[in-house]
Design a protein around this motif. Structure first.
Motif, PDB file in Angstrom:
ATOM      1  N   GLY A  70     -19.212  26.932-108.107  1.00  0.00           N
ATOM      2  CA  GLY A  70     -19.788  27.397-109.369  1.00  0.00           C
ATOM      3  C   GLY A  70     -19.188  28.719-109.801  1.00  0.00           C
ATOM      4  N   GLU A  71     -19.537  29.137-111.015  1.00  0.00           N
ATOM      5  CA  GLU A  71     -18.911  30.314-111.609  1.00  0.00           C
ATOM      6  C   GLU A  71     -19.162  31.583-110.806  1.00  0.00           C
ATOM      7  OE1 GLU A  71     -20.361  27.978-113.310  1.00  0.00           O
ATOM      8  OE2 GLU A  71     -19.076  27.391-114.993  1.00  0.00           O
ATOM      9  N   PHE A  72     -20.386  31.801-110.348  1.00  0.00           N
ATOM     10  CA  PHE A  72     -20.693  33.058-109.665  1.00  0.00           C
ATOM     11  C   PHE A  72     -19.949  33.183-108.339  1.00  0.00           C
ATOM     12  CE2 PHE A  72     -23.219  35.668-106.734  1.00  0.00           C
ATOM     13  CZ  PHE A  72     -23.265  36.854-107.444  1.00  0.00           C
ATOM     14  N   PHE A  73     -20.125  32.224-107.448  1.00  0.00           N
ATOM     15  CA  PHE A  73     -19.530  32.331-106.119  1.00  0.00           C
ATOM     16  C   PHE A  73     -18.007  32.262-106.169  1.00  0.00           C
ATOM     17  CE2 PHE A  73     -23.847  30.871-104.948  1.00  0.00           C
ATOM     18  CZ  PHE A  73     -24.178  31.905-104.085  1.00  0.00           C
ATOM     19  N   SER A  74     -17.457  31.490-107.102  1.00  0.00           N
ATOM     20  CA  SER A  74     -15.999  31.374-107.190  1.00  0.00           C
ATOM     21  C   SER A  74     -15.346  32.654-107.683  1.00  0.00           C
ATOM     22  CB  SER A  74     -15.619  30.213-108.119  1.00  0.00           C
ATOM     23  OG  SER A  74     -16.082  28.983-107.600  1.00  0.00           O
ATOM     24  N   ARG A  75     -16.143  33.539-108.295  1.00  0.00           N
ATOM     25  CA  ARG A  75     -15.593  34.800-108.800  1.00  0.00           C
ATOM     26  C   ARG A  75     -15.791  35.969-107.837  1.00  0.00           C
ATOM     27  NH1 ARG A  75     -17.426  32.849-114.701  1.00  0.00           N
ATOM     28  NH2 ARG A  75     -15.359  32.138-115.382  1.00  0.00           N
ATOM     29  N   ILE A  76     -16.521  35.759-106.759  1.00  0.00           N
ATOM     30  CA  ILE A  76     -16.730  36.820-105.775  1.00  0.00           C
ATOM     31  C   ILE A  76     -15.412  37.350-105.203  1.00  0.00           C
ATOM     32  CG2 ILE A  76     -17.691  37.342-103.492  1.00  0.00           C
ATOM     33  CD1 ILE A  76     -19.752  37.375-105.708  1.00  0.00           C
ATOM     34  N   PRO A  77     -14.421  36.487-104.836  1.00  0.00           N
ATOM     35  CA  PRO A  77     -13.159  37.026-104.302  1.00  0.00           C
ATOM     36  C   PRO A  77     -12.449  37.959-105.276  1.00  0.00           C
ATOM     37  CG  PRO A  77     -13.330  34.690-103.815  1.00  0.00           C
ATOM     38  CD  PRO A  77     -14.451  35.012-104.758  1.00  0.00           C
ATOM     39  N   ALA A  78     -12.430  37.614-106.559  1.00  0.00           N
ATOM     40  CA  ALA A  78     -11.764  38.476-107.546  1.00  0.00           C
ATOM     41  C   ALA A  78     -12.466  39.823-107.645  1.00  0.00           C
ATOM     42  CB  ALA A  78     -11.740  37.788-108.909  1.00  0.00           C
ATOM     43  N   ILE A  79     -13.792  39.798-107.636  1.00  0.00           N
ATOM     44  CA  ILE A  79     -14.563  41.046-107.711  1.00  0.00           C
ATOM     45  C   ILE A  79     -14.289  41.908-106.484  1.00  0.00           C
ATOM     46  CG2 ILE A  79     -16.903  41.999-107.736  1.00  0.00           C
ATOM     47  CD1 ILE A  79     -17.734  39.469-109.330  1.00  0.00           C
ATOM     48  N   ALA A  80     -14.277  41.267-105.303  1.00  0.00           N
ATOM     49  CA  ALA A  80     -14.017  42.003-104.059  1.00  0.00           C
ATOM     50  C   ALA A  80     -12.598  42.560-104.025  1.00  0.00           C
ATOM     51  CB  ALA A  80     -14.267  41.100-102.856  1.00  0.00           C
ATOM     52  N   LEU A  81     -11.627  41.760-104.468  1.00  0.00           N
ATOM     53  CA  LEU A  81     -10.228  42.211-104.463  1.00  0.00           C
ATOM     54  C   LEU A  81     -10.013  43.368-105.426  1.00  0.00           C
ATOM     55  CD1 LEU A  81      -8.385  38.774-104.232  1.00  0.00           C
ATOM     56  CD2 LEU A  81      -8.318  40.606-102.527  1.00  0.00           C
ATOM     57  N   ILE A  83     -12.166  45.723-105.954  1.00  0.00           N
ATOM     58  CA  ILE A  83     -12.626  46.902-105.219  1.00  0.00           C
ATOM     59  C   ILE A  83     -11.535  47.374-104.270  1.00  0.00           C
ATOM     60  CG2 ILE A  83     -14.303  47.754-103.552  1.00  0.00           C
ATOM     61  CD1 ILE A  83     -16.306  45.728-104.704  1.00  0.00           C
ATOM     62  N   VAL A  84     -10.946  46.434-103.524  1.00  0.00           N
ATOM     63  CA  VAL A  84      -9.866  46.770-102.589  1.00  0.00           C
ATOM     64  C   VAL A  84      -8.697  47.409-103.332  1.00  0.00           C
ATOM     65  CG1 VAL A  84      -8.158  45.793-100.994  1.00  0.00           C
ATOM     66  CG2 VAL A  84     -10.522  44.970-100.944  1.00  0.00           C
ATOM     67  N   THR A  85      -8.331  46.829-104.468  1.00  0.00           N
ATOM     68  CA  THR A  85      -7.224  47.355-105.272  1.00  0.00           C
ATOM     69  C   THR A  85      -7.521  48.764-105.762  1.00  0.00           C
ATOM     70  OG1 THR A  85      -6.597  45.132-105.996  1.00  0.00           O
ATOM     71  CG2 THR A  85      -5.869  46.979-107.367  1.00  0.00           C
ATOM     72  N   SER A  86      -8.742  48.996-106.215  1.00  0.00           N
ATOM     73  CA  SER A  86      -9.113  50.313-106.734  1.00  0.00           C
ATOM     74  C   SER A  86      -9.087  51.374-105.647  1.00  0.00           C
ATOM     75  CB  SER A  86     -10.506  50.242-107.384  1.00  0.00           C
ATOM     76  OG  SER A  86     -10.503  49.358-108.481  1.00  0.00           O
ATOM     77  N   VAL A  87      -9.571  51.032-104.454  1.00  0.00           N
ATOM     78  CA  VAL A  87      -9.511  51.979-103.332  1.00  0.00           C
ATOM     79  C   VAL A  87      -8.060  52.273-102.979  1.00  0.00           C
ATOM     80  CG1 VAL A  87     -10.066  52.329-100.893  1.00  0.00           C
ATOM     81  CG2 VAL A  87     -11.767  51.316-102.418  1.00  0.00           C
ATOM     82  N   GLY A 117     -10.227  44.421-116.302  1.00  0.00           N
ATOM     83  CA  GLY A 117     -11.600  43.930-116.313  1.00  0.00           C
ATOM     84  C   GLY A 117     -11.634  42.423-116.123  1.00  0.00           C
ATOM     85  N   ALA A 118     -10.697  41.718-116.776  1.00  0.00           N
ATOM     86  CA  ALA A 118     -10.619  40.261-116.622  1.00  0.00           C
ATOM     87  C   ALA A 118     -10.180  39.886-115.209  1.00  0.00           C
ATOM     88  CB  ALA A 118      -9.644  39.686-117.648  1.00  0.00           C
ATOM     89  N   LEU A 119      -9.171  40.599-114.680  1.00  0.00           N
ATOM     90  CA  LEU A 119      -8.695  40.307-113.329  1.00  0.00           C
ATOM     91  C   LEU A 119      -9.744  40.676-112.279  1.00  0.00           C
ATOM     92  CD1 LEU A 119      -4.986  41.496-113.657  1.00  0.00           C
ATOM     93  CD2 LEU A 119      -5.796  39.151-113.384  1.00  0.00           C
ATOM     94  N   GLY A 120     -10.684  41.522-112.647  1.00  0.00           N
ATOM     95  CA  GLY A 120     -11.789  41.828-111.748  1.00  0.00           C
ATOM     96  C   GLY A 120     -12.837  40.747-111.711  1.00  0.00           C
ATOM     97  N   LEU A 121     -12.665  39.708-112.534  1.00  0.00           N
ATOM     98  CA  LEU A 121     -13.612  38.598-112.570  1.00  0.00           C
ATOM     99  C   LEU A 121     -12.981  37.257-112.210  1.00  0.00           C
ATOM    100  CD1 LEU A 121     -15.671  39.426-115.788  1.00  0.00           C
ATOM    101  CD2 LEU A 121     -16.637  38.964-113.529  1.00  0.00           C
ATOM    102  N   MET A 122     -11.712  37.088-112.512  1.00  0.00           N
ATOM    103  CA  MET A 122     -11.064  35.784-112.366  1.00  0.00           C
ATOM    104  C   MET A 122      -9.995  35.846-111.283  1.00  0.00           C
ATOM    105  SD  MET A 122     -10.781  34.717-116.402  1.00  0.00           S
ATOM    106  CE  MET A 122      -9.987  36.244-116.900  1.00  0.00           C
ATOM    107  N   LEU A 123     -10.088  34.964-110.308  1.00  0.00           N
ATOM    108  CA  LEU A 123      -9.147  34.968-109.192  1.00  0.00           C
ATOM    109  C   LEU A 123      -7.845  34.287-109.588  1.00  0.00           C
ATOM    110  CD1 LEU A 123      -8.560  35.649-106.259  1.00  0.00           C
ATOM    111  CD2 LEU A 123      -9.537  33.444-105.608  1.00  0.00           C
ATOM    112  N   LEU A 124      -6.793  35.083-109.715  1.00  0.00           N
ATOM    113  CA  LEU A 124      -5.444  34.605-110.009  1.00  0.00           C
ATOM    114  C   LEU A 124      -4.512  35.109-108.915  1.00  0.00           C
ATOM    115  CD1 LEU A 124      -5.222  35.481-113.837  1.00  0.00           C
ATOM    116  CD2 LEU A 124      -6.228  33.461-112.773  1.00  0.00           C
ATOM    117  N   PRO A 125      -3.299  34.575-108.798  1.00  0.00           N
ATOM    118  CA  PRO A 125      -2.353  35.112-107.814  1.00  0.00           C
ATOM    119  C   PRO A 125      -2.096  36.606-107.985  1.00  0.00           C
ATOM    120  CG  PRO A 125      -1.594  32.991-108.602  1.00  0.00           C
ATOM    121  CD  PRO A 125      -2.780  33.346-109.444  1.00  0.00           C
TER     122      PRO A 125
END
Length: 478
Positions: A70-81, A83-87, A117-125
């Motif tokens: 689903g939309e929420f769980f499938s977007r968790i990796p992008a949100i987490a990444l 954070i990693v990118t920002s740190v 902001g979009a890449l913080g929500l959508m998991l792309l390469p």
């Protein structure tokens, strides 16, 4: 020690605010073209795929294994990444000589950009390249300074992970080599530990190589056609690409990125020089490509990842505090409004001009197609679309119904590998959009039977119109 904890606590609050917004928005809009496509990778776990290496698909497969999707769980990796990118970007700025205050504003500018902001929500390469970029730079700089074996090992692992993420990761190689040559570190080219890095990277990307060997090097053929896109040099795709990047990253932040890139040429700091080599290599590659075919705004994301924060720091050092902070806060407000629009969808847009066209209505279309499909009296029937970009959404949103779906488009052969048989001879319920050719113009059938259409509206404006056509005895594309 207390100062360090205080600094990271402030970084935590900045990133926490952006992350909470993304978590709140994540479940409220549908999957776009690329998002749905890469999510399908997770449903079809493999060693590699036609258009990209497998890491994004492996991550999706893990999420699907652990959750219901689903939309929420499938977007968790992008949100987490993100954070990693920002740190990583924060550490990069400190390494480049920024103080804590300047680095925080650099990270805020990065996250305020529309595209990030979009890449913080959508998991792309690109998310994977972004998260791995700063650890890669740190390992390169440590090799140049100390040359310890563990850093060569880490460099090989990171290059391998990048190679599993996206084919354009190859651009890191000339950038790193150029940096070492500029530093006159010729000894590193004859160092046996360099061979160790190369060997580790090749071992890690071996699944991609072996998969392509088994599939007639399909990915490399696809990438050569996809990136070049033609042989005639033209200005139109260049200006289209440029306009897309200016709009996607925010015009004001685009100017800051250019300032950071130009300013990097005057810097003698090793961290900045390495960033310059990497960013310029990526920018030049996509600049040349844009004269042949439009470049999508997220492809050169690494350039802006480096130079939006770096440009922010450089402008703050020059005393432009009020202007820069005003631009960043204004950009953050605009970004927040865009995220709110994704949830509440207040805006009214002219017919067929909605920015929600790619992410709205496909769940409804899937349900309507299923109802029509069940009424077709045929023993050999399937759903179909005539364009692969629609195929990704229709394939995903019709999964709960269990129907066979064909993508009648040879541009992306990934779908034919998944479908594993020819649609010739099937009775097809073909779904076409206002933005694609109608079924009769696209395919050859014994008989065409119109089954109606569905108008997708939002706040009084037409987003898209989908037409359903029964194609009896499909014979092939026109």
């Amino acid at each position: 020690m207390k100062l360090i904890h205080s600094q990271y606590r402030q970084l935590f609050w900045v990133l926490g605010a952006f992350t909470l917004v993304r978590l709140a928005v994540a479940p409220f809009f549908g999957f776009g073209v690329d998002e749905a496509h890469y999510l399908l990778y997770g449903y079809h776990l493999d060693w590699s795929y036609v258009d990209h290496p497998p890491l994004v698909g492996w991550i999706h497969a893990f999420i699907l294994f652990c959750t219901k999707g689903g939309e929420f769980f499938s977007r968790i990796p992008a949100i987490a990444l993100m954070i990693v990118t920002s740190v990583g970007a924060y550490r990069f700025l400190l390494s480049a000589g920024a103080d804590h205050h300047q680095a925080l504003w650099g990270i805020t500018a990065l996250n305020a950009s529309f595209m990030f902001g979009a890449l913080g929500l959508m998991l792309l390469p690109e998310n994977l390249l972004m998260a791995l970029l700063f650890p890669l730079m740190e390992s390169v700089l440590r090799i140049e300074r100390t040359g310890k074996a563990r850093d060569f090992v880490l460099l090989g692992i990171l290059l391998g992970a990048l190679g599993l993420s996206k084919y354009t990761a190859i651009l890191f190689i000339p950038a790193i080599l150029g940096y070492f040559l500029a530093k006159r570190r010729f000894d590193l080219f004859a160092n046996p530990r360099t061979l160790l890095s190369v060997s580790l990277a090749l071992i890690m990307i071996s699944p991609v190589i072996l998969w392509n060997q088994q599939h007639d090097w399909i990915s490399f053929l696809y990438q050569s056609e996809h990136v070049a896109g033609g042989t005639a040099i033209a200005l139109k795709p260049f200006f289209k690409s440029l306009a897309g990047q200016i709009g996607a990253y925010n015009p004001l932040l685009y100017v800051i990125a250019l300032f950071g890139w130009i300013g990097a040429f005057r810097s003698s700091d090793d961290t900045v020089r390495l960033a310059l080599w990497i960013g310029t290599t990526i920018a030049l590659f996509f600049l040349v490509s844009s004269f042949l075919k439009p470049v999508l705004p997220h492809w050169p994301a690494l350039f802006y990842l480096l130079f939006i924060p770096l440009g922010t720091v450089m402008l703050l050092r020059r005393g432009w505090d009020k202007t820069v902070k005003g631009v960043i806060l204004f950009s953050a407000l605009l970004s927040l409004l865009i995220h709110a629009e994704l949830v509440f969808k207040w805006g009214h847009f002219p017919d067929y001009k909605s920015p929600f066209r790619d992410i709205y209505g496909y769940d409804r279309i899937a349900g309507e197609a299923d109802a029509l499909f069940r009424g077709i009296p045929s023993t050999k029937k399937a759903l179909a679309v005539t364009n692969w970009t629609y195929g990704s959404r229709i394939l995903y949103y019709t999964r709960p119904y269990g129907e066979k779906v064909f993508t009648l488009d040879t541009k992306n052969r990934q779908f034919s590998l998944w479908e594993a048989e020819s649609p010739v001879g099937y009775d097809l319920l073909i779904i076409t959009s206002h933005f694609t050719a109608d079924a009769a113009s696209a395919v050859v059938c014994t008989e065409y039977v119109p089954l109606g259409n569905s108008v997708i509206t939002l706040e009084g404006g037409i987003v898209d119109t989908f037409t359903y056509t029964l194609c009896r005895n499909y014979r092939g594309e026109r």
